[in-house]
Design a protein around this motif. Structure first.
Motif, short mmCIF file in Angstrom:
data_model
loop_
_atom_site.label_atom_id
_atom_site.label_comp_id
_atom_site.label_asym_id
_atom_site.label_seq_id
_atom_site.Cartn_x
_atom_site.Cartn_y
_atom_site.Cartn_z
N LYS A 201 0.84 -1.21 0.00
CA LYS A 201 0.00 0.00 0.00
C LYS A 201 0.87 1.25 0.00
O LYS A 201 0.57 2.23 -0.70
CB LYS A 201 -0.92 -0.02 1.23
CG LYS A 201 -1.87 1.14 1.27
CD LYS A 201 -2.80 1.06 2.46
CE LYS A 201 -3.53 2.38 2.61
NZ LYS A 201 -4.34 2.45 3.81
N GLN A 202 1.97 1.21 0.76
CA GLN A 202 2.86 2.40 0.79
C GLN A 202 3.47 2.66 -0.59
O GLN A 202 3.61 3.80 -1.02
CB GLN A 202 3.97 2.19 1.82
CG GLN A 202 3.46 2.25 3.25
CD GLN A 202 4.47 1.71 4.26
OE1 GLN A 202 5.54 1.23 3.89
NE2 GLN A 202 4.12 1.79 5.53
N VAL A 203 3.83 1.57 -1.29
CA VAL A 203 4.42 1.73 -2.63
C VAL A 203 3.37 2.29 -3.60
O VAL A 203 3.66 3.17 -4.42
CB VAL A 203 5.01 0.38 -3.12
CG1 VAL A 203 5.31 0.41 -4.60
CG2 VAL A 203 6.28 0.06 -2.33
N LEU A 204 2.13 1.80 -3.47
CA LEU A 204 1.05 2.31 -4.35
C LEU A 204 0.73 3.76 -4.05
O LEU A 204 0.51 4.56 -4.97
CB LEU A 204 -0.20 1.43 -4.19
CG LEU A 204 -0.02 0.04 -4.78
CD1 LEU A 204 -0.99 -0.95 -4.16
CD2 LEU A 204 -0.19 0.08 -6.30
N GLN A 205 0.74 4.09 -2.76
CA GLN A 205 0.53 5.49 -2.36
C GLN A 205 1.60 6.37 -2.98
O GLN A 205 1.32 7.46 -3.49
CB GLN A 205 0.66 5.60 -0.84
CG GLN A 205 -0.63 5.92 -0.15
CD GLN A 205 -0.58 5.60 1.35
OE1 GLN A 205 0.39 5.04 1.87
NE2 GLN A 205 -1.65 5.93 2.03
#
Ligand SMILES: Nc1ncnc2c1ncn2[C@@H]1O[C@H](COP(=O)(O)OP(=O)(O)OP(=O)(O)O)[C@@H](O)[C@H]1O
Length: 264
Positions: A201-205
């Motif tokens: 999720k952090q990478v997608l954010q």
């Protein structure tokens, strides 16, 4: 294809030909086909795909296994040449170029992020990020490096080796490396495939914020409806053909469309 467009001249209020206007699309595919021939077996991996990636947009590509997603990414990113059809990067027709010319385009105008981070273990984070510049013999723009490193949240990790970083941090190094040449498009193949859901999720954010804050154009292949929901648009492939698209996707609408395609 990219004719000069007529628009309203802001200064005079009159109509002017905006010849200097960059194409609205970072990447354009027109009637692209790809056929693989192995012995007597012929596979039509892409079958007449036409699609444009608007500058500053985030597009996800989904579809059942074998539907042609990787082939699509390879053809769109100049990693492979289609059997027929045309592919444009801005106003450069990639399908006219030989392998040497394509390599130059990939090195200087396209960024890549893969599921495996492909970092060089013996190099520091800084040297991994700046490696594409070294390949092209381009000096490091320190201000841009600092901005990219800030964007990906690695300012205090520049002297570390990849083995000293978590998986999510390593993928962020790979994203910074993809950005360092100021590419016109970034192609990501399952960028969160090896990460747990929180780190993913952090990478997608981060990818979302690169589109929103830097105006980066991103195309991402994924199997994950939650990952796809971070994009502006999801395009679906089935049997090498476009099989619909969703704007402003949610994980639920993406999953419903995949069910419709027989994926789940
Ligand atoms: N180098 C190749 N030689 C022969 N056939 C190939 C080659 N690469 C892909 N194919 C075939 O082309 C079709 C599309 O493959 P592709 O890898 O693009 O699908 P995909 O949607 O990315 O699949 P997956 O989700 O399983 O990764 C498949 O039938 C595949 O077997």
């Amino acid at each position: 294809m990219f004719k000069a467009r007529r628009g309203r001249d802001k200064q005079t209020g009159g109509t002017a030909v905006l010849v200097a206007d960059a194409p609205a699309y970072a990447v354009t595919l027109d009637s692209v086909t790809k056929t693989y021939q192995t012995g007597t077996t012929r596979v039509q991996a892409l079958d007449g795909v036409s699609l444009g990636l608007r500058r500053g947009s985030f597009t996800a590509v989904m579809g059942p296994s074998g539907s042609g997603k990787s082939t699509f990414l390879h053809c769109a990113a100049g990693l492979d040449q289609p059997t027929s059809g045309t592919v444009w990067l801005g106003d450069t027709e990639l399908t006219r170029l030989d392998e040497k010319q394509l390599t130059v385009q990939r090195r200087t105008r396209i960024g890549f992020v893969f599921q495996a981070y492909n970092l060089i273990p013996s190099l520091s984070v800084r040297d991994n990020i700046t490696l594409p510049l070294r390949f092209s013999d381009v000096p490091v723009d320190e201000a841009w490096l600092a901005q990219v490193v800030r964007e990906v949240g690695l300012t205090d990790r520049l002297t570390h080796r990849p083995s000293e970083l978590s998986g999510g941090q390593q993928q962020r190094v790979a994203i910074a490396r993809a950005l360092i040449t100021r590419p016109e498009a970034v192609f990501a193949d399952e960028p969160t495939g090896a990460l747990d859901s929180r780190t993913g999720k952090q990478v997608l954010q981060l990818m979302r914020s690169l589109v929103d804050s830097l105006g980066q154009t991103i195309l991402m292949v994924t199997h994950d409806p939650i990952a796809a929901s971070w994009a502006d648009r999801v395009v679906f492939l089935a049997d090498g053909k476009l099989a619909g698209e969703l704007a402003d996707p949610t994980a639920e609408t993406v999953a419903a469309h995949l069910t419709h395609l027989g994926e789940w």
